[in-house]
Design a protein around this motif. Structure first.
Motif, PDB file in Angstrom:
ATOM      1  N   PHE A  96       0.821  -1.210   0.000  1.00 46.28           N
ATOM      2  CA  PHE A  96       0.000   0.000   0.000  1.00 46.28           C
ATOM      3  C   PHE A  96       0.858   1.264   0.000  1.00 46.28           C
ATOM      4  N   VAL A  97       1.856   1.300   0.865  1.00 47.23           N
ATOM      5  CA  VAL A  97       2.659   2.520   0.967  1.00 47.23           C
ATOM      6  C   VAL A  97       3.465   2.742  -0.315  1.00 47.23           C
ATOM      7  N   ALA A  98       3.845   1.665  -1.007  1.00 54.75           N
ATOM      8  CA  ALA A  98       4.548   1.810  -2.285  1.00 54.75           C
ATOM      9  C   ALA A  98       3.645   2.505  -3.300  1.00 54.75           C
ATOM     10  N   GLY A  99       2.402   2.040  -3.403  1.00 53.27           N
ATOM     11  CA  GLY A  99       1.468   2.651  -4.346  1.00 53.27           C
ATOM     12  C   GLY A  99       1.091   4.066  -3.965  1.00 53.27           C
ATOM     13  N   LEU A 100       0.916   4.303  -2.680  1.00 58.09           N
ATOM     14  CA  LEU A 100       0.559   5.648  -2.206  1.00 58.09           C
ATOM     15  C   LEU A 100       1.674   6.650  -2.489  1.00 58.09           C
ATOM     16  N   ARG A 101       2.907   6.283  -2.155  1.00 56.45           N
ATOM     17  CA  ARG A 101       4.039   7.185  -2.395  1.00 56.45           C
ATOM     18  C   ARG A 101       4.214   7.469  -3.890  1.00 56.45           C
ATOM     19  N   LYS A 102       4.074   6.427  -4.686  1.00 60.01           N
ATOM     20  CA  LYS A 102       4.211   6.588  -6.134  1.00 60.01           C
ATOM     21  C   LYS A 102       3.164   7.556  -6.669  1.00 60.01           C
ATOM     22  N   HIS A 103       1.907   7.356  -6.274  1.00 60.21           N
ATOM     23  CA  HIS A 103       0.829   8.188  -6.796  1.00 60.21           C
ATOM     24  C   HIS A 103       0.983   9.648  -6.361  1.00 60.21           C
ATOM     25  N   LEU A 104       1.308   9.873  -5.115  1.00 56.00           N
ATOM     26  CA  LEU A 104       1.433  11.252  -4.625  1.00 56.00           C
ATOM     27  C   LEU A 104       2.615  11.977  -5.279  1.00 56.00           C
ATOM     28  N   LYS A 105       3.706  11.232  -5.514  1.00 57.53           N
ATOM     29  CA  LYS A 105       4.860  11.846  -6.159  1.00 57.53           C
ATOM     30  C   LYS A 105       4.540  12.214  -7.606  1.00 57.53           C
ATOM     31  N   GLU A 106       3.801  11.345  -8.291  1.00 59.94           N
ATOM     32  CA  GLU A 106       3.497  11.565  -9.700  1.00 59.94           C
ATOM     33  C   GLU A 106       2.288  12.469  -9.912  1.00 59.94           C
ATOM     34  N   ASN A 107       1.515  12.680  -8.867  1.00 64.92           N
ATOM     35  CA  ASN A 107       0.300  13.509  -8.970  1.00 64.92           C
ATOM     36  C   ASN A 107       0.245  14.501  -7.804  1.00 64.92           C
ATOM     37  N   PRO A 108       1.162  15.472  -7.777  1.00 66.16           N
ATOM     38  CA  PRO A 108       1.284  16.372  -6.628  1.00 66.16           C
ATOM     39  C   PRO A 108       0.059  17.250  -6.374  1.00 66.16           C
ATOM     40  N   LYS A 109      -0.828  17.374  -7.361  1.00 67.77           N
ATOM     41  CA  LYS A 109      -2.026  18.198  -7.161  1.00 67.77           C
ATOM     42  C   LYS A 109      -3.210  17.394  -6.625  1.00 67.77           C
ATOM     43  N   GLU A 110      -3.040  16.076  -6.503  1.00 74.71           N
ATOM     44  CA  GLU A 110      -4.157  15.227  -6.077  1.00 74.71           C
ATOM     45  C   GLU A 110      -4.398  15.333  -4.574  1.00 74.71           C
ATOM     46  N   PHE A 111      -5.658  15.561  -4.186  1.00 76.44           N
ATOM     47  CA  PHE A 111      -5.977  15.620  -2.757  1.00 76.44           C
ATOM     48  C   PHE A 111      -7.233  14.834  -2.386  1.00 76.44           C
ATOM     49  N   ASP A 112      -7.745  14.045  -3.320  1.00 78.93           N
ATOM     50  CA  ASP A 112      -8.909  13.205  -3.055  1.00 78.93           C
ATOM     51  C   ASP A 112      -8.423  11.814  -2.627  1.00 78.93           C
ATOM     52  N   PRO A 113      -8.654  11.402  -1.370  1.00 79.93           N
ATOM     53  CA  PRO A 113      -8.133  10.108  -0.912  1.00 79.93           C
ATOM     54  C   PRO A 113      -8.664   8.921  -1.705  1.00 79.93           C
ATOM     55  N   ARG A 114      -9.848   9.052  -2.278  1.00 80.79           N
ATOM     56  CA  ARG A 114     -10.380   7.951  -3.093  1.00 80.79           C
ATOM     57  C   ARG A 114      -9.511   7.719  -4.314  1.00 80.79           C
ATOM     58  N   LYS A 115      -8.844   8.764  -4.757  1.00 85.41           N
ATOM     59  CA  LYS A 115      -7.973   8.650  -5.930  1.00 85.41           C
ATOM     60  C   LYS A 115      -6.535   8.326  -5.548  1.00 85.41           C
ATOM     61  N   TYR A 116      -5.994   8.988  -4.498  1.00 88.40           N
ATOM     62  CA  TYR A 116      -4.595   8.713  -4.194  1.00 88.40           C
ATOM     63  C   TYR A 116      -4.402   7.405  -3.416  1.00 88.40           C
ATOM     64  N   PHE A 117      -5.486   6.837  -2.890  1.00 89.35           N
ATOM     65  CA  PHE A 117      -5.406   5.501  -2.293  1.00 89.35           C
ATOM     66  C   PHE A 117      -5.433   4.392  -3.343  1.00 89.35           C
ATOM     67  N   LYS A 118      -5.954   4.706  -4.530  1.00 90.12           N
ATOM     68  CA  LYS A 118      -6.310   3.667  -5.490  1.00 90.12           C
ATOM     69  C   LYS A 118      -5.144   2.766  -5.897  1.00 90.12           C
ATOM     70  N   GLU A 119      -4.005   3.362  -6.244  1.00 92.09           N
ATOM     71  CA  GLU A 119      -2.881   2.555  -6.712  1.00 92.09           C
ATOM     72  C   GLU A 119      -2.378   1.632  -5.607  1.00 92.09           C
ATOM     73  N   GLY A 120      -2.276   2.170  -4.411  1.00 86.41           N
ATOM     74  CA  GLY A 120      -1.834   1.346  -3.290  1.00 86.41           C
ATOM     75  C   GLY A 120      -2.798   0.211  -3.003  1.00 86.41           C
ATOM     76  N   MET A 121      -4.091   0.484  -3.096  1.00 89.35           N
ATOM     77  CA  MET A 121      -5.079  -0.558  -2.828  1.00 89.35           C
ATOM     78  C   MET A 121      -5.047  -1.646  -3.902  1.00 89.35           C
ATOM     79  N   ASN A 122      -4.753  -1.261  -5.126  1.00 88.66           N
ATOM     80  CA  ASN A 122      -4.618  -2.267  -6.181  1.00 88.66           C
ATOM     81  C   ASN A 122      -3.416  -3.181  -5.917  1.00 88.66           C
ATOM     82  N   PHE A 123      -2.348  -2.611  -5.355  1.00 86.70           N
ATOM     83  CA  PHE A 123      -1.194  -3.424  -4.986  1.00 86.70           C
ATOM     84  C   PHE A 123      -1.554  -4.380  -3.849  1.00 86.70           C
TER      85      PHE A 123
END
Length: 311
Positions: free
Chosen positions: A266-293
Motif C-alpha cells: 500500500f505505501v509503495a502505491g501511495l508514495r508513487k501516486h502522490l509523487k506523480e500527482n502532486p495536485k491530487e488531494f482526493d483520498p479515493r484517488k490517491y489511495f487507489k494505486e496502493g489498494m490495487n497493490f
C-alpha cells in the motif's frame, strides 16, 4: 458468507492447504481483500489487532469491535465465499470480551509470554468463555521475536511439541500458533530464513488440529524497491520466502497471518501516486494505486497457499 473460522480451518486441515488471514485497520483494505478472494473463489480470514479495534472505535473498543463486525458482515453477506473475522493477538481480556460480544468468528488469546502453566490456565478460561458464545479460539505456544502493533519480543522461544500436545488436550483450543522460527515485522532475518520444519511436523502429529503461522509476511522485493524508489526507508526488510511457507503448509500449517506485506504494498502505491500527482488531494484517488497493490498481494497469497478455488 460470514462463517466460523473453525469451519474454514478444519476444511483446510483435512484438504492440506492454508488460508491467509489478512490484518485490516480500515474499509479500503477490507474491500480489496474481499475483491481478491472473490476473484480467486477462495475462503479468507479478516483479522484485526487490539490496536485496530481501538483505532476504529476512536478509543471505544466496544464500538470498534462492533464496527468491524458490521463492516465484514455487510460484505460477507453479499458474496459467495466463506469469510471469517478474527481477533489477532488478544492480550487483554477487555479486547477479547469486546470481540466476543460484537460477534467475531474467533479470537486469539496470546498468553505466550507467560510460563507454560499460566498460559494453559488463561487459555482454558478464554476457551470456556468463547465456546459458550459459539466462538472458536486460537492460542500460541513459544514466542516470536520482533515488533508488530502490540506484540513485542526480543528473541524467539521455539515450541516444545510435547507441551503442545498437553496444552491442546487440556485447554480444548481450536487452533494453535507454534513458534518455529518466524518473526514479526518487516525485518525478520539477518541471513536466510531458518524455520524448524521437524518441530512443526511433530506438533501437527501430536495435536492434530489446524496450525497457524505468525510472522509469515514474505515482504515482496518488488514493493520494497518501489517504495524506496519514492523515498521510503525500508533498507534491510526481509520476510519469509514463499517456498518456505509452502513447506510449512505441507507439514500442517492451515492459517497464515499477513500484515506487513499489505502495508508495504500500500505505501509503495501511495508514495508513487502522490509523487506523480502532486495536485491530487482526493483520498479515493490517491489511495487507489496502493489498494490495487494490496489486492495483488492478496491474490498471490491465496494462490501459493492453495486456497484459490476452495470456497
Amino acid at each position: 458468507m460470514y462463517v466460523s473460522t473453525k469451519e474454514i480451518l478444519n476444511k483446510a486441515s483435512k484438504e492440506f492447504y492454508a488460508v491467509p488471514a489478512f490484518n485490516i485497520n480500515n474499509l479500503e483494505f477490507l474491500m480489496k481483500i474481499i475483491e481478491g478472494a472473490v476473484e480467486k473463489n477462495a475462503p479468507v480470514i479478516i483479522e484485526t489487532s487490539e490496536g485496530a479495534i481501538k483505532y476504529a472505535g476512536n478509543g471505544d473498543i466496544y464500538r470498534g469491535a462492533r464496527l468491524f463486525v458490521k463492516m465484514v458482515r455487510e460484505f460477507a453477506e453479499t458474496v459467495n465465499i466463506p469469510i471469517a473475522l478474527h481477533l489477532d493477538h488478544g492480550k487483554h481480556m477487555e479486547f477479547i470480551a469486546a470481540a466476543i460480544r460484537a460477534g467475531y468468528s474467533s479470537v486469539m488469546i496470546d498468553a505466550s509470554h507467560e510460563p507454560f502453566k499460566e498460559n494453559l490456565k488463561i487459555t482454558k478460561e478464554v476457551v470456556k468463555w468463547a465456546h459458550a458464545s459459539g466462538i472458536s479460539v486460537e492460542a500460541e505456544l513459544g514466542q516470536l521475536a520482533g515488533i508488530e502493533d502490540n506484540v513485542s519480543a526480543e528473541k524467539n522461544v521455539l515450541i516444545d511439541p510435547e507441551e503442545a500436545k498437553i496444552f491442546v488436550e487440556e485447554t480444548g483450543v481450536d487452533f494453535l500458533a507454534p513458534a518455529i522460527g518466524t518473526s514479526h515485522g518487516a525485518f525478520k532475518f539477518k541471513g536466510e530464513a531458518k524455520l524448524d520444519f521437524e518441530r512443526l511436523k511433530r506438533v501437527k502429529e501430536l495435536t492434530g488440529i489446524p496450525l497457524v503461522l505468525h510472522g509469515a509476511s514474505s515482504v515482496p522485493e518488488k514493493y520494497v524497491k518501489l517504495a524506496e524508489e519514492f523515498e521510503a526507508n525500508l533498507g534491510g526488510a526481509k520476510g519469509v520466502p514463499a517456498e518456505e511457507i509452502k513447506k510449512c503448509v505441507k507439514l500442517g500449517i492451515n492459517k497464515v497471518n499477513t500484515d506487513t506485506d499489505l502495508r508495504i504494498a500500500f505505501v509503495a502505491g501511495l508514495r508513487k501516486h502522490l509523487k506523480e500527482n502532486p495536485k491530487e488531494f482526493d483520498p479515493r484517488k490517491y489511495f487507489k494505486e496502493g489498494m490495487n497493490f494490496v489486492k495483488e498481494v492478496v491474490m498471490d497469497r491465496l494462490e501459493f497457499l492453495g486456497a484459490a478455488g476452495k470456497a
